[in-house]
Design a protein around this motif. Structure first.
Motif, PDB file in Angstrom:
ATOM      1  N   GLN A  11      34.754  44.114  32.906  1.00 28.96           N
ATOM      2  CA  GLN A  11      35.630  43.235  33.946  1.00 28.96           C
ATOM      3  C   GLN A  11      36.967  43.822  34.471  1.00 28.96           C
ATOM      4  N   PHE A  12      37.162  45.037  33.993  1.00 27.23           N
ATOM      5  CA  PHE A  12      38.406  45.705  34.371  1.00 27.23           C
ATOM      6  C   PHE A  12      38.113  46.946  35.302  1.00 27.23           C
ATOM      7  N   PRO A  13      37.938  46.854  36.622  1.00 28.19           N
ATOM      8  CA  PRO A  13      37.460  47.950  37.434  1.00 28.19           C
ATOM      9  C   PRO A  13      38.665  49.127  37.315  1.00 28.19           C
ATOM     10  N   ALA A  14      39.671  48.858  37.126  1.00 30.43           N
ATOM     11  CA  ALA A  14      40.835  49.984  36.776  1.00 30.43           C
ATOM     12  C   ALA A  14      40.158  50.978  35.805  1.00 30.43           C
ATOM     13  N   LEU A  15      39.477  50.402  34.851  1.00 35.48           N
ATOM     14  CA  LEU A  15      39.082  51.436  33.960  1.00 35.48           C
ATOM     15  C   LEU A  15      38.050  52.579  34.390  1.00 35.48           C
ATOM     16  N   ASN A  16      37.649  52.386  35.659  1.00 38.74           N
ATOM     17  CA  ASN A  16      36.884  53.279  36.372  1.00 38.74           C
ATOM     18  C   ASN A  16      37.608  54.562  36.936  1.00 38.74           C
ATOM     19  N   ARG A  17      39.088  54.259  36.934  1.00 35.52           N
ATOM     20  CA  ARG A  17      39.919  55.020  37.811  1.00 35.52           C
ATOM     21  C   ARG A  17      39.873  56.518  37.124  1.00 35.52           C
ATOM     22  N   ARG A  18      39.849  57.543  37.878  1.00 34.68           N
ATOM     23  CA  ARG A  18      39.755  59.028  37.282  1.00 34.68           C
ATOM     24  C   ARG A  18      41.190  59.682  37.629  1.00 34.68           C
ATOM     25  N   HIS A  19      41.453  60.572  36.689  1.00 34.12           N
ATOM     26  CA  HIS A  19      42.623  61.305  36.662  1.00 34.12           C
ATOM     27  C   HIS A  19      42.336  62.502  35.778  1.00 34.12           C
ATOM     28  N   ALA A  20      42.782  63.587  36.344  1.00 33.67           N
ATOM     29  CA  ALA A  20      42.743  64.919  35.637  1.00 33.67           C
ATOM     30  C   ALA A  20      41.402  65.144  35.188  1.00 33.67           C
ATOM     31  N   GLY A  21      40.241  64.809  36.005  1.00 36.17           N
ATOM     32  CA  GLY A  21      39.023  64.950  35.770  1.00 36.17           C
ATOM     33  C   GLY A  21      38.432  63.912  34.852  1.00 36.17           C
ATOM     34  N   ARG A  22      39.264  63.062  34.263  1.00 35.95           N
ATOM     35  CA  ARG A  22      38.845  62.157  33.132  1.00 35.95           C
ATOM     36  C   ARG A  22      38.948  60.780  33.613  1.00 35.95           C
ATOM     37  N   THR A  23      38.117  59.817  33.055  1.00 32.97           N
ATOM     38  CA  THR A  23      38.421  58.512  33.309  1.00 32.97           C
ATOM     39  C   THR A  23      39.815  58.235  32.677  1.00 32.97           C
ATOM     40  N   VAL A  24      40.688  57.204  33.276  1.00 34.97           N
ATOM     41  CA  VAL A  24      41.880  57.070  32.854  1.00 34.97           C
ATOM     42  C   VAL A  24      41.794  56.077  31.455  1.00 34.97           C
ATOM     43  N   ALA A  25      42.517  56.478  30.396  1.00 39.16           N
ATOM     44  CA  ALA A  25      42.823  55.877  29.124  1.00 39.16           C
ATOM     45  C   ALA A  25      43.996  55.175  29.181  1.00 39.16           C
ATOM     46  N   GLU A  37      38.719  41.308  36.841  1.00 39.78           N
ATOM     47  CA  GLU A  37      38.378  41.006  38.235  1.00 39.78           C
ATOM     48  C   GLU A  37      38.464  39.264  38.494  1.00 39.78           C
ATOM     49  N   PRO A  38      38.327  38.487  37.311  1.00 43.45           N
ATOM     50  CA  PRO A  38      38.536  37.221  37.780  1.00 43.45           C
ATOM     51  C   PRO A  38      39.769  36.583  38.154  1.00 43.45           C
ATOM     52  N   VAL A  39      40.797  37.560  37.473  1.00 44.30           N
ATOM     53  CA  VAL A  39      42.213  37.314  37.854  1.00 44.30           C
ATOM     54  C   VAL A  39      42.498  37.660  39.388  1.00 44.30           C
ATOM     55  N   ALA A  40      41.953  38.920  39.828  1.00 47.07           N
ATOM     56  CA  ALA A  40      42.342  39.304  41.262  1.00 47.07           C
ATOM     57  C   ALA A  40      41.525  38.302  41.960  1.00 47.07           C
ATOM     58  N   ALA A  42      40.939  35.108  41.675  1.00 42.45           N
ATOM     59  CA  ALA A  42      41.843  33.917  41.828  1.00 42.45           C
ATOM     60  C   ALA A  42      43.044  33.983  42.598  1.00 42.45           C
ATOM     61  N   VAL A  43      43.737  35.211  42.758  1.00 45.40           N
ATOM     62  CA  VAL A  43      44.762  35.421  43.739  1.00 45.40           C
ATOM     63  C   VAL A  43      44.195  35.432  45.078  1.00 45.40           C
ATOM     64  N   ARG A  44      43.245  36.188  45.255  1.00 40.10           N
ATOM     65  CA  ARG A  44      42.555  36.292  46.522  1.00 40.10           C
ATOM     66  C   ARG A  44      42.379  34.847  47.053  1.00 40.10           C
ATOM     67  N   GLU A  45      41.478  34.247  46.446  1.00 44.05           N
ATOM     68  CA  GLU A  45      40.942  33.075  46.539  1.00 44.05           C
ATOM     69  C   GLU A  45      42.014  31.933  47.093  1.00 44.05           C
ATOM     70  N   TYR A  46      43.057  32.000  46.379  1.00 46.74           N
ATOM     71  CA  TYR A  46      44.011  30.937  46.376  1.00 46.74           C
ATOM     72  C   TYR A  46      44.696  31.496  47.791  1.00 46.74           C
ATOM     73  N   LEU A  47      45.045  32.571  48.131  1.00 38.61           N
ATOM     74  CA  LEU A  47      45.641  33.009  49.499  1.00 38.61           C
ATOM     75  C   LEU A  47      44.870  32.932  50.493  1.00 38.61           C
ATOM     76  N   LEU A  48      43.505  32.982  50.421  1.00 41.06           N
ATOM     77  CA  LEU A  48      42.531  32.717  51.575  1.00 41.06           C
ATOM     78  C   LEU A  48      41.989  31.453  51.903  1.00 41.06           C
ATOM     79  N   GLY A  49      42.257  30.702  50.895  1.00 43.38           N
ATOM     80  CA  GLY A  49      41.560  29.073  50.919  1.00 43.38           C
ATOM     81  C   GLY A  49      42.311  28.163  50.607  1.00 43.38           C
ATOM     82  N   VAL A 276      44.340  33.213  31.301  1.00 43.81           N
ATOM     83  CA  VAL A 276      44.392  32.432  30.360  1.00 43.81           C
ATOM     84  C   VAL A 276      42.852  32.032  30.179  1.00 43.81           C
ATOM     85  N   GLU A 277      42.041  31.632  31.458  1.00 45.83           N
ATOM     86  CA  GLU A 277      40.890  31.455  31.598  1.00 45.83           C
ATOM     87  C   GLU A 277      40.114  32.406  31.147  1.00 45.83           C
ATOM     88  N   PHE A 278      40.335  33.889  31.216  1.00 45.50           N
ATOM     89  CA  PHE A 278      39.538  34.936  30.935  1.00 45.50           C
ATOM     90  C   PHE A 278      39.635  35.142  29.460  1.00 45.50           C
TER      91      PHE A 278
END
Ligand SMILES: Cc1ncc(COP(=O)(O)O)c(C=O)c1O
Length: 415
Positions: A11-25, A37-40, A42-49, A276-278
């Motif tokens: 559920q955390f897209p940031a965990l796919n980020r790579r740096h120095a040839g490795r996935t970031v820890a 993802e559900p947090v991001a 919710a922010v988008r949904e509020y601002l756009l809807g 909190v829901e997450f």
């Protein structure tokens, strides 16, 4: 049972980020965690809807009112209070300054306030500021350097009949120490003073229950537990109703709005509700949201203890590394471990861990300036590795291997 680690991590897209040839820890959680993802969403949904200001007669405004009410309920479930005791603001620091100003107005001349050397400046400077303004005395309680635990004897001595408030952290953001709040509360009750808890570092790692704690106010920051950058203050209703707060004349005088100045960060609040829901969603068993949150936080604390033990033992076994705070099993702690690597400034270790190993750790004093000063590391700083709900044992091992390899390469330079 809560979700397996792999399900949480997906559920955390940031965990796919790579740096120095490795996935970031990511070990920078005590400074701010990654966002699922559900947090991001919710922010988008509020601002756009639903984007609007509050209290007007059209749907987006009513939806915004409803969102804020929903978020107060969610925070109340997380902290154990009631929704009308939840105040939103830009961050914990600003809310604490506001609270200190308001409380100071009501304290009699000659009052005293007690703070601790284990705390973040955000739970020291607002009280110093208040004391300067009204000529109050501030007493600061030391901690045991070896164990990283608060000196409870010194606390007892510091609190006297003039003390109006004890300001203490739930847990140290620098050392991971979990404070014995039940003992602090007993003292506060005995001496008839208020208790303020900075729960910024404890809320992400432990169940919080303001009713059981019997504190008077408690602050936390959703960006430390998978939400956006806003702050939350819980204040006991009877205190909140009577606080002489700074506010605009036409603004509501009802609690909790009376402590909220200006327009709130609605999208941040939407994200905090989703955070909190997450957390509650990590437990699929039946039960109220408050019950599920309790089970999740207990389980995350248990998992965190395993990670902390592995981190501590692995780091402590590296030649030239000195770890700080409570050793695992000796005193309650969060999975936040700080250390120094002899011969290197903390900033250099942090840069090298990132650029050579893809491991992100914070460095410096993390605004816990007394901790760094008392430990004699104000100059070089601490390297801080903090586990979060998405941290794996494999990442901990990568951290230990990374520190080990930097230690070996700099070994020859050590005196
Ligand atoms: C223990 C602790 N207290 C207070 C704060 C300040 O919180 P905020 O950034 O929400 O003002 C922090 C931030 O790192 C913290 O770790």
């Amino acid at each position: 049972m809560i979700q397996p680690l792999e399900t949480i991590r997906r559920q955390f897209p940031a965990l796919n980020r790579r740096h120095a040839g490795r996935t970031v820890a990511y070990f920078d959680g005590p400074g701010g965690t990654q966002v699922p993802e559900p947090v991001a969403d919710a922010v988008r949904e509020y601002l756009l809807g639903h984007n609007a200001n509050t209290h007007w007669g059209f749907p987006t405004s009513a939806e915004t009112d409803e969102l804020i009410e929903g978020a107060r309920s969610a925070m109340a479930d997380l902290l154990g209070g009631s929704p009308d005791e939840i105040v939103f603001g830009p961050n914990m620091t600003t809310l604490t300054f506001q609270l200190a100003r308001a409380l100071g107005r009501g304290f009699p001349p000659g009052s005293e306030v007690v703070v601790t050397e284990l705390d973040h400046r955000a739970n020291v400077d607002p009280w110093l500021d208040m004391a300067r303004m009204w000529n109050f005395e501030v007493r600061s309680v030391p901690f045991h350097l070896e164990s990283g635990t608060l000196d409870m004897r010194a606390l007892e001595t510091a609190v006297n009949e003039r003390t109006r408030l004890i300001a203490v952290g739930g847990a140290s953001n620098a050392l991971g120490t979990v404070n014995d709040l039940a003992a602090v509360r007993r003292l506060a009750r005995d001496r008839n003073c208020l208790l303020f808890v900075d729960a910024v570092h404890s809320t992400p790692h432990l169940p919080v229950n303001v009713a059981q704690l019997e504190c008077d106010a408690l602050a936390c920051s959703p960006y430390k537990f998978y939400g956006p950058h806003i702050g939350v203050l819980w204040v006991r209703r009877s205190l909140l109703d009577s606080l002489p707060v700074s506010k605009l004349l036409p603004a509501s005088d009802r609690s909790p709005e009376r402590m909220e100045t200006g327009t709130l960060n609605h999208e941040g609040i939407a994200g905090a509700l989703a955070a909190v829901e997450f957390l509650a969603s990590l437990d699929a068993e039946p039960g109220s949201r408050r019950e599920r949150l309790g089970r999740v936080m207990r389980e995350l604390h248990r998992r965190g203890a395993l990670l902390a033990e592995r981190m501590w033992n692995g780091l402590a076994s590296i030649e030239g590394v000195r770890v700080f705070g409570p050793a695992p099993g000796t005193a309650p702690r969060t999975p936040t471990v700080s250390f120094v690597l002899q011969g290197l400034r903390s900033a250099e270790v942090s840069h090298r861990l990132a650029d050579e190993h893809g491991v992100f750790c914070s460095h410096g004093d993390f605004y816990a300036t007394d901790v760094a000063r008392c430990l004699g590391v104000a100059e070089v700083g601490l390297v801080r590795a903090g586990a979060a709900c998405y941290t794996s044992l494999a990442e901990v091992d990568r951290l230990i291997a990374g520190v080990g390899s930097i230690a070996r390469e700099t070994g020859g330079d050590r005196s």
